[in-house]
Write a protein that holds these residues in place. Structure first.
Motif, PDB file in Angstrom:
ATOM      1  N   ASN A 286       3.041   1.610  -3.242  1.00 21.25           N
ATOM      2  CA  ASN A 286       2.044   1.884  -4.557  1.00 21.25           C
ATOM      3  C   ASN A 286       1.119   3.030  -4.289  1.00 21.25           C
ATOM      4  OD1 ASN A 286       3.342  -0.269  -5.863  1.00 21.25           O
ATOM      5  ND2 ASN A 286       1.542  -1.709  -4.974  1.00 21.25           N
TER       6      ASN A 286
ATOM      7  N   CYS B 241       1.043  -1.297  -0.074  1.00 16.95           N
ATOM      8  CA  CYS B 241       0.044  -0.154  -0.101  1.00 16.95           C
ATOM      9  C   CYS B 241       0.834   1.152  -0.004  1.00 16.95           C
ATOM     10  CB  CYS B 241      -0.808  -0.042   1.399  1.00 16.95           C
ATOM     11  SG  CYS B 241      -2.132  -1.145   1.297  1.00 16.95           S
TER      12      CYS B 241
ATOM     13  N   PHE C 275      -9.870   2.653   0.886  1.00 17.38           N
ATOM     14  CA  PHE C 275     -10.603   1.038   0.933  1.00 17.38           C
ATOM     15  C   PHE C 275     -12.126   1.156   1.192  1.00 17.38           C
ATOM     16  CE2 PHE C 275      -5.977   0.969   1.671  1.00 17.38           C
ATOM     17  CZ  PHE C 275      -5.529  -0.086   0.948  1.00 17.38           C
TER      18      PHE C 275
ATOM     19  N   GLU D  38      -1.537   3.371  -2.290  1.00 14.97           N
ATOM     20  CA  GLU D  38      -2.864   2.889  -2.106  1.00 14.97           C
ATOM     21  C   GLU D  38      -3.461   3.010  -0.814  1.00 14.97           C
ATOM     22  OE1 GLU D  38      -2.793  -1.112  -3.832  1.00 14.97           O
ATOM     23  OE2 GLU D  38      -2.210  -0.509  -5.725  1.00 14.97           O
TER      24      GLU D  38
END
Ligand code: FMN
Ligand code: SF4
Ligand code: SF4
Length: 263
Positions: free
Chosen positions: A35, A32, A40, A37
């Motif tokens: 990248n 996470c 959620f 990210e």
């Protein structure tokens, strides 16, 4: 939905075991962060977990970073932490709760799981024979924890007054200690690059075929020191390098040169 961070495999193995019991996605905090990210969407009533090791009575720096950035499209109805540790949980449960609160979320439960202590820079970690009973006990403990999570129990471990005091005294040391300057490799290094690929914060780069530490500070996760070619001043010489059996499946090329296995 279970988020995990691991250096030497204990928390990864714990997260796998929980996921087998609870189902849902298993998500790497390292991936996470690497990248970018952070958004959620857990399903309604889906338990959301953070599984990671305890460092100096608190959380690894990369887990702090993740918790500062994570966003849930719908707030988890039951957010829990499972913190693995080698000797003393101290106030790590309290630290997780503080961090989660700052993110605008509510922590429902936090559990500690004693596992083999991996901090080879500080002490000799338990060898396989000594680690085995600790791992067996941790498996049983994780089954109990999964049951409590299924029942949505609100248990807060590592949050007592004495534990918080210990964490307050110890955790500031983490940021001062996690410096990379003493890392180097000896002539057993075969330039495979595994240590660099595995570093959660890309603190290691391969320069002229040799690992080079390019960040001043790292997570101090002990992932790279699985390779016996890696030294830290004189602290790691002749020292056993622990990793959970979940990371012991593959043999590594530098084994040929009598160093520890990496993967
Ligand atoms: C930098 C560092 C600090 C640690 N601090 C503690 C600690 O405060 N208390 C404790 O009981 N174990 C401590 N440990 C041991 C780890 O928490 C324990 O071995 C953990 O299960 C490792 O998880 P992992 O294999 O998922 O990386 C520390 C380990 C490291 C590398
Ligand atoms: S894992 Fe070991 S052998 Fe491979 S590059 Fe890193 S130090 Fe060298
Ligand atoms: S340099 Fe080694 S100890 Fe530091 S974060 Fe990277 S893998 Fe972990």
């Amino acid at each position: 939905m279970t988020f995990y961070f691991t250096g030497t495999g204990n928390s990864y193995a714990a997260a796998i075991k929980l996921q087998q019991n609870l189902h849902g996605d298993l998500i790497s905090i390292t991936d996470c962060v690497q990248n970018g990210e952070f958004v959620f969407a857990p399903a309604d009533d889906e338990p959301v977990g953070i599984v990671c090791p305890i460092y100096y009575g608190g959380l690894p720096s990369i887990v702090n970073e993740f918790l500062e950035k994570v966003q849930f499209e719908n707030a988890p109805s039951y957010l829990f932490g499972v913190l693995t540790y080698g000797g003393m949980m101290m106030g790590a449960g309290w630290r997780l709760e503080q961090k989660v609160k700052k993110a605008g979320l509510q922590l429902s439960a936090v559990f500690g799981v004693k596992m083999p202590a991996n901090f080879a820079i500080l002490y000799e970690p338990p060898h396989e024979d000594a680690a085995k009973p600790i791992l067996e006990a941790s498996e049983k403990r994780l089954d109990v924890i999964a049951e409590k999570i299924r029942d949505r129990e609100c248990v807060k471990e590592g949050a007592g007054i004495a534990e918080i005091a210990l964490s307050t005294a110890n955790y500031p040391t983490y940021d001062r200690s996690r410096v990379t300057a003493p890392f180097y490799v000896n002539d057993k290094c075969v330039s495979c690059g595994v240590c660099a690929r595995r570093c959660p914060v890309k603190a290691i780069e391969m320069v002229d075929g040799k690992p080079t530490w390019v960040l001043e500070k790292c997570v101090f996760c002990m992932s790279c020191v699985r390779c016996g070619a890696i030294q830290y001043g004189n602290k790691l010489e002749g020292r056993y390098r622990y990793r959970h059996p979940v990371f012991r499946k593959k043999k590594h090329c530098c084994k040929k040169k009598d160093t520890a296995e990496v993967e």
